[in-house]
Design an enzyme around this catalytic site. Structure first.
Site, PDB file in Angstrom:
ATOM      1  N   ASP A  97      -1.345   2.858  10.016  1.00  0.00           N
ATOM      2  CA  ASP A  97      -0.268   3.727   9.519  1.00  0.00           C
ATOM      3  C   ASP A  97      -0.170   4.884  10.497  1.00  0.00           C
ATOM      4  OD1 ASP A  97       0.275   2.330   7.133  1.00  0.00           O
ATOM      5  OD2 ASP A  97      -1.366   3.338   6.107  1.00  0.00           O
TER       6      ASP A  97
ATOM      7  N   HIS B 272      -5.677  -4.042   5.366  1.00  0.00           N
ATOM      8  CA  HIS B 272      -4.856  -2.913   4.946  1.00  0.00           C
ATOM      9  C   HIS B 272      -5.583  -1.586   5.183  1.00  0.00           C
ATOM     10  CE1 HIS B 272      -3.145  -0.390   1.535  1.00  0.00           C
ATOM     11  NE2 HIS B 272      -2.089  -0.666   2.259  1.00  0.00           N
TER      12      HIS B 272
ATOM     13  N   HIS C   7      -2.124   7.717   6.480  1.00  0.00           N
ATOM     14  CA  HIS C   7      -1.200   7.037   5.569  1.00  0.00           C
ATOM     15  C   HIS C   7      -0.052   7.942   5.153  1.00  0.00           C
ATOM     16  CE1 HIS C   7       0.204   5.754   1.543  1.00  0.00           C
ATOM     17  NE2 HIS C   7       0.224   4.585   2.138  1.00  0.00           N
TER      18      HIS C   7
ATOM     19  N   GLU D  15      -4.332  -3.053  10.257  1.00  0.00           N
ATOM     20  CA  GLU D  15      -3.144  -2.235  10.069  1.00  0.00           C
ATOM     21  C   GLU D  15      -3.357  -0.805  10.530  1.00  0.00           C
ATOM     22  OE1 GLU D  15      -2.117  -0.683   6.277  1.00  0.00           O
ATOM     23  OE2 GLU D  15       0.015  -0.764   6.691  1.00  0.00           O
TER      24      GLU D  15
ATOM     25  N   GLU E 181       2.512   0.546  11.119  1.00  0.00           N
ATOM     26  CA  GLU E 181       3.558   1.063  10.227  1.00  0.00           C
ATOM     27  C   GLU E 181       4.054   2.421  10.684  1.00  0.00           C
ATOM     28  OE1 GLU E 181       2.752   1.297   5.983  1.00  0.00           O
ATOM     29  OE2 GLU E 181       4.664   2.318   5.639  1.00  0.00           O
TER      30      GLU E 181
END
Ligand code: CA
Length: 332
Positions: free
Chosen positions: A67, A38, A80, A65, A168
């Site tokens: 973002d 994450h 993020h 991950e 993401e």
């Protein structure tokens, strides 16, 4: 560069031992749950820094991950938030560039400008054991999505790994309003350029906003799509119906961990039925976020959290701030 080489040295040492454990540990019929780092190994290093990503791979993550938000010149970069305030020194470098709401927006800066910033620990994100770790950062910069892909693919080559990326889309509706075009298309173009172009690619696209995922599906996006959600939509009580609707456009669902369980006064933890309904609809389930230092109230320790997720609920993977601990739990 010297710093990167030091990380790589560590990565080689760590991966050498992990690789022995990981190899041959899963079969095609019964794959092990995937370990998704994450924002990188953000339990140990500031999120989305090169250091956090290299350490995550060294610790045995299956996926790292990203973002993603866009710059003024539409470069996908890793943050993020759509704001820069919490993780960079933007207020010092560009004191006059905040909007009326007092915040600094990544979309107001070009990529060239963003390179002047350094990244530090998110303010107040780690209350335990020490919220002031890495004060002022350590010279790490905002990374473009493209840079991270080069890093992951390069380490895959040099270490003999198959680590994937888990991207993401942050604030697609906001970006559409600002730029007039869907951010998903900009990001998918970058992914295609680096060979991520089918459901078999080691790549997921995740988003909280259903509209953008539905649009990508309609436009025949070739990649796996994951709907993020804090819990069932407001007013929805039929989890089976919700999952069937998701399965029309998504390959998986990324729920917050609390949506997956119910707890009794006696402390008994049971499935809420979420995972079973998602699996019945053909969806993979990748909950967020495993944190050794911010456990759900019902978990005595991270081992119990891992047991519930992987042994009882049988999720297909999970986002974790502690890839080493989750890797060890999956490999038991
Ligand atoms: Ca995320």
């Amino acid at each position: 560069m010297r710093r990167l080489l030091a990380y790589l040295g560590q990565a080689v040492l760590c991966c050498a031992s992990y690789f022995i454990v990981v190899a041959g540990s899963a079969s095609a019929e019964n794959p092990k749950p995937i370990v998704i780092a994450h924002r990188g190994a953000s339990g140990y290093l500031p999120e989305h820094t090169e250091g956090a990503k290299v350490l995550a791979i060294a610790q045995g993550a299956d996926y790292v991950e990203q973002d993603v938000v866009l710059t003024k010149d539409k470069v996908p970069v890793q943050l993020h938030d759509i704001h820069l305030d919490q993780v960079t020194n933007v207020a010092t470098v560009f004191p006059d560039r905040k909007r009326e709401d007092g915040k600094y927006y990544a979309i107001d800066f070009t990529w060239e400008e963003l390179q002047k910033l350094t990244v530090h620990e998110r303010y107040g994100s780690r209350p335990f054991p020490n919220s002031r770790r890495f004060p002022g950062g350590f010279g790490q910069k905002i990374m473009r999505l493209e840079d991270e892909i080069r890093l992951v693919q390069g380490l895959n080559q040099t270490l003999g790994l198959n680590v994937g990326i888990y991207v993401e889309l942050k604030g697609p509706a906001f970006h559409l309003k600002e730029t007039g075009e869907p951010m998903g298309d900009v990001v998918v173009e970058v992914l295609k350029k680096f060979g991520y172009d089918s459901k078999d690619s080691l790549c997921y696209i995740q988003c909280f906003e259903a509209e953008e995922l539905q649009r990508l599906k309609k436009e025949n996006c070739p990649l796996k799509l994951v709907q993020l959600m804090g819990g069932l939509p407001k007013g929805a009580s039929d989890v089976t119906a919700v999952m069937k609707e998701l399965a029309v456009y998504a390959d998986g669902v990324g729920p917050a961990i609390p949506a997956l369980v119910t707890t009794s006064d006696g402390g008994e933890v049971k499935s809420s039925g979420f995972v079973e309904a998602a699996h019945a609809a053909g969806l993979q389930v990748h909950p967020y976020t495993i944190r050794a230092d911010q456990l759900p109230p019902w978990a005595k320790n991270i081992e119990q959290l891992h047991d519930v997720l992987f042994d009882e609920l049988k999720v297909d993977g999970a986002f974790t701030d502690f890839p080493d601990l989750t890797r060890a739990a999956v490999n038991r």
